[in-house]
Write an enzyme that holds these catalytic residues in place. Structure first.
Site, PDB file in Angstrom:
ATOM      1  N   ARG A  15       0.835  -1.210   0.000  1.00 61.38           N
ATOM      2  CA  ARG A  15       0.000   0.000   0.000  1.00 61.38           C
ATOM      3  C   ARG A  15       0.874   1.267   0.000  1.00 61.38           C
ATOM      4  NH1 ARG A  15      -0.894   4.883   2.330  1.00 61.38           N
ATOM      5  NH2 ARG A  15      -0.450   3.965   4.376  1.00 61.38           N
ATOM      6  N   ASP A  16       1.473   1.588   1.119  1.00 66.86           N
ATOM      7  CA  ASP A  16       2.227   2.845   1.188  1.00 66.86           C
ATOM      8  C   ASP A  16       3.405   2.823   0.224  1.00 66.86           C
ATOM      9  OD1 ASP A  16       2.682   5.414   2.133  1.00 66.86           O
ATOM     10  OD2 ASP A  16       4.022   4.751   3.724  1.00 66.86           O
ATOM     11  N   HIS A 207       6.455   4.275  12.074  1.00 66.39           N
ATOM     12  CA  HIS A 207       6.348   4.214  10.615  1.00 66.39           C
ATOM     13  C   HIS A 207       7.305   5.262  10.055  1.00 66.39           C
ATOM     14  CE1 HIS A 207       3.755   3.726   6.866  1.00 66.39           C
ATOM     15  NE2 HIS A 207       4.353   4.880   6.614  1.00 66.39           N
ATOM     16  N   HIS A 209      10.045   6.772   7.336  1.00 62.72           N
ATOM     17  CA  HIS A 209      10.591   6.748   5.972  1.00 62.72           C
ATOM     18  C   HIS A 209      12.108   6.931   6.056  1.00 62.72           C
ATOM     19  CE1 HIS A 209       6.872   6.828   3.396  1.00 62.72           C
ATOM     20  NE2 HIS A 209       6.391   6.813   4.619  1.00 62.72           N
ATOM     21  N   CYS A 240      11.388   5.659  -5.535  1.00 64.61           N
ATOM     22  CA  CYS A 240      12.271   5.353  -6.654  1.00 64.61           C
ATOM     23  C   CYS A 240      13.600   6.050  -6.383  1.00 64.61           C
ATOM     24  CB  CYS A 240      11.673   5.846  -7.955  1.00 64.61           C
ATOM     25  SG  CYS A 240      12.776   5.575  -9.338  1.00 64.61           S
ATOM     26  N   ASN A 249       9.588   3.865   2.602  1.00 60.49           N
ATOM     27  CA  ASN A 249       9.651   3.378   3.969  1.00 60.49           C
ATOM     28  C   ASN A 249      10.971   2.658   4.189  1.00 60.49           C
ATOM     29  OD1 ASN A 249       6.731   3.547   5.212  1.00 60.49           O
ATOM     30  ND2 ASN A 249       6.475   2.979   3.070  1.00 60.49           N
TER      31      ASN A 249
END
Lengths: 304, 304
Positions: A15-16, A207, A209, A240, A249
């Protein structure tokens, strides 16, 4: 070092991760990805979202993804739901768990979902209520808990206010998102200390990144406070590495390497996750963002 | 969190980084790289090594590099020296600081320099003595302090024995190398605790490779023990991310991001280091291995 014995890894790559990739991945590949992640031992997987495909085309077909997944005892598949329409779709597709979200930064809330934090929480309250009364579990996300791309630093108290509201709505867990990836160990720790004043630490998830490569260090600082749930994305999906910076993440396999290396149990097979990372990265036409996946491609050294 | 106020960053990109790149970089580019690193505020830079160009062709021309560098007050340029012949060359080229090394693993020592640990230390003793009597400073490296690619885990006591010998030779600082990059925070910390029983903590430096993306987390765990000297390589030099896995040193700019983000002073300008990282990476025909450099290339978000 005081560390938890076990950590539950919440896989958010399908999802994320995928929603932030420039390439849209078809439903059958997403289903294969999710089944492979479950085979690897991941027991909490976020599989899609019921947002409008006009906003997030990468998540089109989430109902089909959810329907195609083989039910497995002990494995929870969740979907992100932004409103009551999304909840209806999630229920129709057989969802057993949903996630709702709020931003800790006013500017981010307005730019991301076009309303104030307060309005967004008012909108989510009936979503959570409807889900709970239908017997679903509800997870809450707070985004921009450390920094906002528009406002800069965010006060821990601002994140706490949103966390408390989500908890009051019935969320079983609050996932604290360093959306920008500019967090540091000292600030991450201060944030968790503030949140833990009102939210039981076993209901806090992280969570982070890995935009600036700091995620593992930040996670380590918070694991020492007793947090034992961490979100991550296989292959570091969601950023990317060349077009937009490595903004995904933290990679699941990099996280597992740190956890397993410290003797922390996860129930996940890191070798299997690396295989999944390579497969989905091939599909996206690039190398995994994860250093563990790259290193394991070329070395015989056993991964801890 | 108990952390140092200041950290001295030892830039090893021009030596440990470039010697592990598949492309040999000419002398004039290496001189430009080193001058730019010094301009960025790095005050300890390892600029080359006097090993045989047959073994390490990337370091050919180290004498020319050293001679071409403009002397700067407060900036130390060091060179790796494996034997008395190398010391003569270093002295002739005007070196003011050298580094010697020993492995904590017997197999690594034999495979890397074709002799036992004991024999290697016996060989280095007169090198250090000669350097000290000529008024030079001598730094000591211990490689494979956590794992050996041939033997697996290395006991902290094995690293301590080599560290003590190097200290007894007159090394002002002992740099502990996680050569394989398989270290974890718990093991890194245990190692430093063991070394610090006999080596003053202010004389301990950390030299961690980021093969598995764990370096910053491992460094954080050790900074909390009071270590305040860290080796790193601009752009994460030393590990071509695709050909051989991202096996380089931790990237200087990723390290600076963590340190500065925690309010730790280094005296180094991270923006200038990112510029240097991009320039040398362009020369090598690839992207920097550093997430900070990649993120800063595409985002306006201020780096901590």
């Amino acid at each position: 070092m005081s560390l938890p014995d076990k950590v539950r890894v919440v896989e958010v790559g399908p999802r994320d991760g995928l929603q932030n990739e420039s390439v849209s991945v078809p439903v059958d590949v997403r289903v294969g990805l999710i089944e492979a992640l479950a085979d690897a031992g991941l027991s909490s997987i976020e599989v899609g979202s019921f947002v409008s495909p006009r906003w997030v085309p990468q998540m089109a077909g989430t109902a089909e993804v959810l329907s195609a997944l083989r039910p497995r005892p002990g494995v929870a598949y969740s979907v992100l739901v932004p409103n009551l329409k999304g909840l209806d779709e999630a229920l129709a597709a057989g969802a057993r768990e949903i996630a709702v979200f709020g931003a800790a930064s006013e500017s981010f809330s307005r730019r991301n979902i076009n309303c104030s934090i307060e309005e967004s929480l008012d909108r989510f309250a009936p979503v959570a209520e409807g889900a709970l009364s239908a017997g679903l579990k509800v997870r809450g996300y707070v985004s921009c808990v450390l920094d906002c791309p528009y406002e800069g630093p965010v006060a821990p108290e601002a994140a706490l206010r949103v966390a408390e509201r989500l908890l009051a709505m019935g969320c079983y867990e609050i996932s604290l998102g360093d959306t920008v990836g500019t967090g540091t160990p000292v600030r991450a720790r201060r944030l968790v200390e503030t949140i833990a004043e009102r939210v039981p630490v076993e209901r806090i998830a992280l969570h982070f990144h890995d935009t600036y490569g700091q995620a593992l260090a930040n996670l380590l600082a918070c694991l020492e406070l007793g947090v034992s749930v961490v979100d991550s994305a296989v292959a570091g999906l969601g950023g990317c590495p060349y077009a937009r910076g490595a903004a995904g993440n933290v990679a699941t396999e990099d996280l597992l390497s740190m956890l397993h290396g410290m003797g922390i149990e996860t129930g996940v097979d890191i070798g299997a996750v690396v295989e999944v990372a390579r497969a989905i990265s091939r599909h996206l036409g690039r190398e995994p963002a994860s250093k563990v996946s790259r290193a394991m491609a070329v070395t015989e050294v056993a991964v801890p």
